[in-house]
Design an enzyme around this catalytic site. Structure first.
Site, PDB file in Angstrom:
ATOM      1  CG  PHE A   7     -13.763   2.636   6.661  1.00 18.21           C
ATOM      2  CD1 PHE A   7     -13.236   1.925   5.395  1.00 18.21           C
ATOM      3  CD2 PHE A   7     -14.596   1.889   7.609  1.00 18.21           C
ATOM      4  CE1 PHE A   7     -13.189   0.633   5.427  1.00 18.21           C
ATOM      5  CE2 PHE A   7     -14.631   0.553   7.400  1.00 18.21           C
ATOM      6  CZ  PHE A   7     -14.075  -0.148   6.283  1.00 18.21           C
ATOM      7  CE  LYS A  38      -3.874  -2.335   2.099  1.00 13.97           C
ATOM      8  NZ  LYS A  38      -4.908  -1.981   3.084  1.00 13.97           N
ATOM      9  CD  GLU A  43      -8.578 -10.059  -3.276  1.00 11.98           C
ATOM     10  OE1 GLU A  43      -7.299 -10.503  -3.272  1.00 11.98           O
ATOM     11  OE2 GLU A  43      -9.273  -9.772  -2.721  1.00 11.98           O
ATOM     12  CG  ASN A  99      -3.916  -2.184   6.825  1.00 12.55           C
ATOM     13  OD1 ASN A  99      -3.826  -1.925   5.694  1.00 12.55           O
ATOM     14  ND2 ASN A  99      -5.091  -2.646   7.268  1.00 12.55           N
ATOM     15  CG  HIS A 115      -5.159  -6.724  -0.287  1.00 13.84           C
ATOM     16  ND1 HIS A 115      -6.290  -6.898   0.147  1.00 13.84           N
ATOM     17  CD2 HIS A 115      -5.092  -7.620  -1.433  1.00 13.84           C
ATOM     18  CE1 HIS A 115      -7.099  -7.750  -0.354  1.00 13.84           C
ATOM     19  NE2 HIS A 115      -6.292  -8.197  -1.140  1.00 13.84           N
ATOM     20  CE1 TYR A 130      -9.415  -3.307   0.311  1.00 12.33           C
ATOM     21  CE2 TYR A 130      -8.665  -1.204  -0.614  1.00 12.33           C
ATOM     22  CZ  TYR A 130      -8.370  -2.160   0.117  1.00 12.33           C
ATOM     23  OH  TYR A 130      -7.017  -2.576   0.447  1.00 12.33           O
ATOM     24  NE  ARG A 138      -2.731  -5.428   7.202  1.00 15.14           N
ATOM     25  CZ  ARG A 138      -3.795  -5.844   6.762  1.00 15.14           C
ATOM     26  NH1 ARG A 138      -4.403  -6.690   7.690  1.00 15.14           N
ATOM     27  NH2 ARG A 138      -4.227  -5.691   5.696  1.00 15.14           N
TER      28      ARG A 138
HETATM   29  P1  GDP Z   1      -7.923  -6.619   5.630  1.00 11.65           P
HETATM   30  O1  GDP Z   1      -8.583  -8.024   4.726  1.00 11.65           O
HETATM   31  O2  GDP Z   1      -7.414  -7.057   6.778  1.00 11.65           O
HETATM   32  O3  GDP Z   1      -7.029  -5.954   4.641  1.00 11.65           O
HETATM   33  O4  GDP Z   1      -9.370  -6.039   5.853  1.00 11.65           O
HETATM   34  P2  GDP Z   1     -10.805  -5.741   5.303  1.00 11.65           P
HETATM   35  O5  GDP Z   1     -10.845  -6.530   4.071  1.00 11.65           O
HETATM   36  O6  GDP Z   1     -11.684  -5.821   6.448  1.00 11.65           O
HETATM   37  O7  GDP Z   1     -10.777  -4.156   4.930  1.00 11.65           O
HETATM   38  C1  GDP Z   1     -10.079  -3.699   3.674  1.00 11.65           C
HETATM   39  C2  GDP Z   1      -9.076  -2.553   4.121  1.00 11.65           C
HETATM   40  O8  GDP Z   1      -9.911  -1.394   4.497  1.00 11.65           O
HETATM   41  C3  GDP Z   1      -8.149  -2.656   5.250  1.00 11.65           C
HETATM   42  O9  GDP Z   1      -6.800  -3.255   4.832  1.00 11.65           O
HETATM   43  C4  GDP Z   1      -7.896  -1.165   5.561  1.00 11.65           C
HETATM   44  O10 GDP Z   1      -7.086  -0.507   4.826  1.00 11.65           O
HETATM   45  C5  GDP Z   1      -9.487  -0.739   5.250  1.00 11.65           C
HETATM   46  N1  GDP Z   1     -10.289  -0.640   6.535  1.00 11.65           N
HETATM   47  C6  GDP Z   1     -10.759  -1.596   7.374  1.00 11.65           C
HETATM   48  N2  GDP Z   1     -11.384  -1.164   8.397  1.00 11.65           N
HETATM   49  C7  GDP Z   1     -11.327   0.066   8.342  1.00 11.65           C
HETATM   50  C8  GDP Z   1     -11.790   1.200   9.211  1.00 11.65           C
HETATM   51  O11 GDP Z   1     -12.559   0.728  10.126  1.00 11.65           O
HETATM   52  N3  GDP Z   1     -11.428   2.507   9.079  1.00 11.65           N
HETATM   53  C9  GDP Z   1     -10.699   2.705   7.999  1.00 11.65           C
HETATM   54  N4  GDP Z   1     -10.341   4.059   7.948  1.00 11.65           N
HETATM   55  N5  GDP Z   1     -10.332   1.789   7.091  1.00 11.65           N
HETATM   56  C10 GDP Z   1     -10.566   0.476   7.260  1.00 11.65           C
HETATM   57 MG    MG Z   2      -9.767  -7.859   3.083  1.00  7.30          MG
END
Ligand code: GDP
Ligand code: MG
Length: 144
Positions: free
Chosen positions: A58, A10, A127, A113, A116, A50, A103
């Site tokens: 967010f 990222k 993907e 973080n 991905h 996403y 992370r």
């Molecule tokens: P991952 O699989 O661990 O990357 O998490 P997810 O698939 O749930 O979310 C995708 C991405 O969205 C995350 O890696 C973060 O960059 C972002 N994200 C997830 N939850 C939050 C949140 O509560 N707030 C914000 N600002 N970004 C979030």
């Molecule tokens: Mg994810």
């Protein structure tokens, strides 16, 4: 089972110069790079990637973060690559991610973080198709 998975380095990973450290961890764990490109994420690609968080409040902030610079897309191959990458990454919230995870060591918060990684073998297939053409993916494992 040998799998392939999608990783995105990222914008924070690139800005903080952590790409080498992060890639080293993947390689040290037995994964190999079978695809690699730097790209600015187009609106449509990001919306697909996403889709599962598009309705969350967010999303606009996440979109702007993910488009704040190019990302580096990696296709990684290896034994249980999908789960292995998720283990190496740690949980979404960098502040809760254990030290020793990518992370936990390099991330800032829930959004910023570092990486991905695909969350299931099925999503990895989708993907990889989203980010790479078939001709941009290579296989080296069998040659060693
Ligand atoms: P991952 O699989 O661990 O990357 O998490 P997810 O698939 O749930 O979310 C995708 C991405 O969205 C995350 O890696 C973060 O960059 C972002 N994200 C997830 N939850 C939050 C949140 O509560 N707030 C914000 N600002 N970004 C979030
Ligand atoms: Mg994810």
């Amino acid at each position: 089972m040998i799998e392939r998975t999608l990783v995105l380095l990222k914008p924070d990973c690139i800005a903080d110069r952590h790409c080498g450290d992060v890639i080293s961890r993947f390689e040290a764990s037995g994964l190999e790079i079978v695809g690699c490109k730097m790209m600015l994420l187009a609106n449509e690609v990001l919306a697909e990637h996403y889709a599962h968080v598009m309705d969350r409040p967010f999303y606009p902030e996440l979109k702007s973060f993910m488009q704040s610079s190019p990302v580096i897309a990696l296709a990684l191959s290896g034994e249980n690559a999908v789960a292995l990458v998720r283990d190496l990454m740690g949980p979404t919230d960098s502040r809760k991610a254990p030290k020793g995870t990518i992370r936990g060591d390099f991330g800032k918060d829930t959004m910023v973080n570092v990486v991905h990684g695909s969350d299931s073998p099925e999503n990895a297939v989708l993907e990889l198709k989203r980010f790479f053409a078939e001709r941009e993916l290579f296989e080296f494992t069998a040659k060693r």
